[in-house]
Scaffold this active site. Structure first.
Site, PDB file in Angstrom:
ATOM      1  N   LYS A   1       1.447  10.674  -3.385  1.00  0.00           N
ATOM      2  CA  LYS A   1       1.341   9.399  -2.658  1.00  0.00           C
ATOM      3  C   LYS A   1       2.740   8.967  -2.227  1.00  0.00           C
ATOM      4  O   LYS A   1       3.641   8.841  -3.053  1.00  0.00           O
ATOM      5  CB  LYS A   1       0.725   8.322  -3.549  1.00  0.00           C
ATOM      6  CG  LYS A   1       0.610   6.966  -2.855  1.00  0.00           C
ATOM      7  CD  LYS A   1      -0.219   5.989  -3.670  1.00  0.00           C
ATOM      8  CE  LYS A   1       0.586   5.165  -4.652  1.00  0.00           C
ATOM      9  NZ  LYS A   1       1.437   4.123  -4.031  1.00  0.00           N
TER      10      LYS A   1
ATOM     11  N   ASP B   1       0.513   5.521   1.695  1.00  0.00           N
ATOM     12  CA  ASP B   1       0.041   4.214   1.205  1.00  0.00           C
ATOM     13  C   ASP B   1       0.861   3.098   1.866  1.00  0.00           C
ATOM     14  O   ASP B   1       1.796   2.572   1.270  1.00  0.00           O
ATOM     15  CB  ASP B   1       0.220   4.226  -0.326  1.00  0.00           C
ATOM     16  CG  ASP B   1      -0.143   2.912  -0.991  1.00  0.00           C
ATOM     17  OD1 ASP B   1      -0.866   2.106  -0.391  1.00  0.00           O
ATOM     18  OD2 ASP B   1       0.300   2.711  -2.147  1.00  0.00           O
TER      19      ASP B   1
ATOM     20  N   LYS C   1      -0.779   0.450   3.660  1.00  0.00           N
ATOM     21  CA  LYS C   1      -1.615  -0.776   3.648  1.00  0.00           C
ATOM     22  C   LYS C   1      -1.499  -1.583   4.942  1.00  0.00           C
ATOM     23  O   LYS C   1      -1.056  -2.734   4.937  1.00  0.00           O
ATOM     24  CB  LYS C   1      -1.245  -1.655   2.452  1.00  0.00           C
ATOM     25  CG  LYS C   1      -1.395  -0.979   1.097  1.00  0.00           C
ATOM     26  CD  LYS C   1      -1.200  -1.961  -0.039  1.00  0.00           C
ATOM     27  CE  LYS C   1      -1.381  -1.346  -1.396  1.00  0.00           C
ATOM     28  NZ  LYS C   1      -0.317  -0.412  -1.808  1.00  0.00           N
ATOM     29  N   LEU C   2      -1.928  -0.977   6.043  1.00  0.00           N
ATOM     30  CA  LEU C   2      -1.796  -1.659   7.339  1.00  0.00           C
ATOM     31  C   LEU C   2      -2.676  -2.907   7.426  1.00  0.00           C
ATOM     32  O   LEU C   2      -3.781  -2.953   6.866  1.00  0.00           O
ATOM     33  CB  LEU C   2      -2.158  -0.689   8.477  1.00  0.00           C
ATOM     34  CG  LEU C   2      -0.997   0.181   8.962  1.00  0.00           C
ATOM     35  CD1 LEU C   2      -0.538   1.144   7.914  1.00  0.00           C
ATOM     36  CD2 LEU C   2      -1.380   0.920  10.238  1.00  0.00           C
TER      37      LEU C   2
ATOM     38  N   ASP D   1      -2.991  -5.790  10.701  1.00  0.00           N
ATOM     39  CA  ASP D   1      -2.466  -6.423  11.914  1.00  0.00           C
ATOM     40  C   ASP D   1      -3.635  -6.556  12.887  1.00  0.00           C
ATOM     41  O   ASP D   1      -4.781  -6.292  12.510  1.00  0.00           O
ATOM     42  CB  ASP D   1      -1.323  -5.552  12.491  1.00  0.00           C
ATOM     43  CG  ASP D   1      -0.309  -6.382  13.289  1.00  0.00           C
ATOM     44  OD1 ASP D   1      -0.739  -7.268  14.056  1.00  0.00           O
ATOM     45  OD2 ASP D   1       0.891  -6.134  13.159  1.00  0.00           O
ATOM     46  N   ILE D   2      -3.369  -6.926  14.127  1.00  0.00           N
ATOM     47  CA  ILE D   2      -4.478  -7.030  15.084  1.00  0.00           C
ATOM     48  C   ILE D   2      -5.009  -5.621  15.365  1.00  0.00           C
ATOM     49  O   ILE D   2      -4.266  -4.630  15.230  1.00  0.00           O
ATOM     50  CB  ILE D   2      -4.048  -7.741  16.397  1.00  0.00           C
ATOM     51  CG1 ILE D   2      -2.909  -6.992  17.081  1.00  0.00           C
ATOM     52  CG2 ILE D   2      -3.669  -9.195  16.120  1.00  0.00           C
ATOM     53  CD1 ILE D   2      -2.615  -7.506  18.488  1.00  0.00           C
ATOM     54  N   PRO D   3      -6.302  -5.524  15.724  1.00  0.00           N
ATOM     55  CA  PRO D   3      -6.923  -4.202  15.861  1.00  0.00           C
ATOM     56  C   PRO D   3      -6.145  -3.238  16.751  1.00  0.00           C
ATOM     57  O   PRO D   3      -5.956  -2.070  16.383  1.00  0.00           O
ATOM     58  CB  PRO D   3      -8.300  -4.531  16.458  1.00  0.00           C
ATOM     59  CG  PRO D   3      -8.612  -5.891  15.923  1.00  0.00           C
ATOM     60  CD  PRO D   3      -7.295  -6.621  15.890  1.00  0.00           C
ATOM     61  N   ASN D   4      -5.655  -3.698  17.897  1.00  0.00           N
ATOM     62  CA  ASN D   4      -4.979  -2.788  18.823  1.00  0.00           C
ATOM     63  C   ASN D   4      -3.706  -2.198  18.207  1.00  0.00           C
ATOM     64  O   ASN D   4      -3.419  -1.008  18.352  1.00  0.00           O
ATOM     65  CB  ASN D   4      -4.658  -3.539  20.125  1.00  0.00           C
ATOM     66  CG  ASN D   4      -4.121  -2.615  21.182  1.00  0.00           C
ATOM     67  OD1 ASN D   4      -4.730  -1.578  21.468  1.00  0.00           O
ATOM     68  ND2 ASN D   4      -2.976  -2.960  21.738  1.00  0.00           N
ATOM     69  N   THR D   5      -2.962  -3.028  17.501  1.00  0.00           N
ATOM     70  CA  THR D   5      -1.719  -2.559  16.867  1.00  0.00           C
ATOM     71  C   THR D   5      -2.026  -1.553  15.758  1.00  0.00           C
ATOM     72  O   THR D   5      -1.358  -0.523  15.636  1.00  0.00           O
ATOM     73  CB  THR D   5      -0.948  -3.772  16.304  1.00  0.00           C
ATOM     74  OG1 THR D   5      -0.693  -4.662  17.388  1.00  0.00           O
ATOM     75  CG2 THR D   5       0.353  -3.367  15.658  1.00  0.00           C
TER      76      THR D   5
ATOM     77  N   THR E   1      -4.696  -5.966  -6.949  1.00  0.00           N
ATOM     78  CA  THR E   1      -4.883  -6.248  -8.377  1.00  0.00           C
ATOM     79  C   THR E   1      -3.873  -7.287  -8.877  1.00  0.00           C
ATOM     80  O   THR E   1      -4.039  -7.848  -9.952  1.00  0.00           O
ATOM     81  CB  THR E   1      -4.763  -4.963  -9.224  1.00  0.00           C
ATOM     82  OG1 THR E   1      -3.615  -4.241  -8.769  1.00  0.00           O
ATOM     83  CG2 THR E   1      -5.985  -4.098  -9.079  1.00  0.00           C
TER      84      THR E   1
ATOM     85  N   GLN F   1       1.198  -2.739 -15.662  1.00  0.00           N
ATOM     86  CA  GLN F   1      -0.241  -2.672 -15.405  1.00  0.00           C
ATOM     87  C   GLN F   1      -0.959  -3.417 -16.528  1.00  0.00           C
ATOM     88  O   GLN F   1      -0.575  -3.326 -17.687  1.00  0.00           O
ATOM     89  CB  GLN F   1      -0.732  -1.213 -15.356  1.00  0.00           C
ATOM     90  CG  GLN F   1      -0.106  -0.379 -14.253  1.00  0.00           C
ATOM     91  CD  GLN F   1      -0.739  -0.601 -12.887  1.00  0.00           C
ATOM     92  OE1 GLN F   1      -1.452  -1.579 -12.678  1.00  0.00           O
ATOM     93  NE2 GLN F   1      -0.457   0.279 -11.948  1.00  0.00           N
TER      94      GLN F   1
ATOM     95  N   GLY G   1       1.577   7.180 -11.527  1.00  0.00           N
ATOM     96  CA  GLY G   1       3.014   7.133 -11.276  1.00  0.00           C
ATOM     97  C   GLY G   1       3.804   7.407 -12.529  1.00  0.00           C
ATOM     98  O   GLY G   1       3.972   8.567 -12.946  1.00  0.00           O
ATOM     99  N   ARG G   2       4.259   6.335 -13.176  1.00  0.00           N
ATOM    100  CA  ARG G   2       5.203   6.464 -14.280  1.00  0.00           C
ATOM    101  C   ARG G   2       4.792   7.374 -15.437  1.00  0.00           C
ATOM    102  O   ARG G   2       5.670   8.038 -16.013  1.00  0.00           O
ATOM    103  CB  ARG G   2       5.594   5.069 -14.775  1.00  0.00           C
ATOM    104  CG  ARG G   2       6.522   4.373 -13.792  1.00  0.00           C
ATOM    105  CD  ARG G   2       6.536   2.882 -13.956  1.00  0.00           C
ATOM    106  NE  ARG G   2       5.252   2.296 -13.571  1.00  0.00           N
ATOM    107  CZ  ARG G   2       4.994   0.993 -13.628  1.00  0.00           C
ATOM    108  NH1 ARG G   2       5.917   0.170 -14.066  1.00  0.00           N
ATOM    109  NH2 ARG G   2       3.809   0.544 -13.260  1.00  0.00           N
TER     110      ARG G   2
END
Ligand code: C5P
Length: 231
Positions: free
Chosen positions: A31, A58, A60-61, A63-67, A118, A189, A209-210
């Site tokens: 990732k 990863d 995590k977009l 924004d407006i649909p077109n962008t 989370t 976590q 990860g860790r």
């Protein structure tokens, strides 16, 4: 296909490659998150791809649909295997994302939705976002909306994987962080499960990860994770 995804939460290329060079026999699914991507840009993705890794990008977009559609087109051309967005961007944004991701031959990376992070508490959701319903209902509603928009799954806790599958179907993927070995440090976590427990709960992919990156022997930790999760 179930797999263990190693979170490369490193600040730059050198540290990342030094870590991955320790793996001589296996090519973990990795990732790449915001820190590494913003530091190194698309070249790090191309380099990891060329080394034979599958990649979950990863970013995590939201924004407006077109962008989002145009940004997804770029990510798709990088040949990543999985990427994600915030379901809060609405179904119009999610449908636009799929359009952008889909290549000329009809193939596309897996697209996964983040529901409520989370780190968001019920209190913050109510006070800051003015969403009054119980957080688990909100998460399931976002998951259903993502499925209807044509997405492949959600990021969630292994503890929510069963309910997501009940609500959205067994083929809707659950990608689950918050995994620790039984005797391991939890770090920041809060709700954690072991790889074995995540398997029992029906997680499709665990993101670790860790417990691997900070282990004295990361290859041994990765192998243990794979063994416990894939059985
Ligand atoms: O080190 P650790 O195993 O906690 O890393 C988990 C990875 O999963 C990190 O990259 C973290 O940003 C990501 N993640 C998470 N919880 C979420 C979404 C992503 O821990 N809800």
């Amino acid at each position: 296909m179930k797999d263990v995804i190693v979170a490369l939460d490193f600040s730059g290329r050198e540290e990342t490659l030094r870590f991955l060079d320790r793996f001589r026999e296996e090519k973990p699914f990795v990732k790449v998150g915001m820190e590494l991507y913003y530091a190194e840009g698309p070249s790090i993705v191309r380099e990891l791809k060329a080394r034979g890794h599958k990649i979950f990008l990863d970013l995590k977009l939201h924004d407006i649909p077109n962008t989002v559609k145009k940004a997804m087109k770029v990510l798709s051309s990088l040949d990543v295997d999985m990427t994600n967005l915030h379901a809060a961007g609405t179904s119009a944004m999610m449908r636009a994302a799929i359009e952008g991701l889909t290549r000329a031959d009809g193939s596309r990376p897996l697209l996964i939705a983040v529901t409520q992070l989370t780190s968001t508490s019920q209190e913050a959701m109510e006070n800051d976002l003015l969403i009054r319903e119980p957080i688990d209902e909100v998460v399931m509603h976002y998951a259903k909306t993502a499925r209807l928009a044509g997405l492949d799954g959600v990021v969630c806790s292994p503890l929510e994987a069963g309910k997501v599958h009940e609500t959205c179907g067994r083929n809707f993927l659950t990608v689950t962080p918050g995994v620790r070995f039984a005797e391991g440090e939890k770090g920041d976590q809060v709700r954690v499960t072991t790889p074995e427990k995540a398997r029992e709960l029906g997680s499709d992919y665990i993101v670790v990860g860790r417990p691997i990156t900070a282990a004295e022997d990361p290859v041994a930790a990765y192998r243990r994770c794979v063994k416990e999760f894939l059985g």
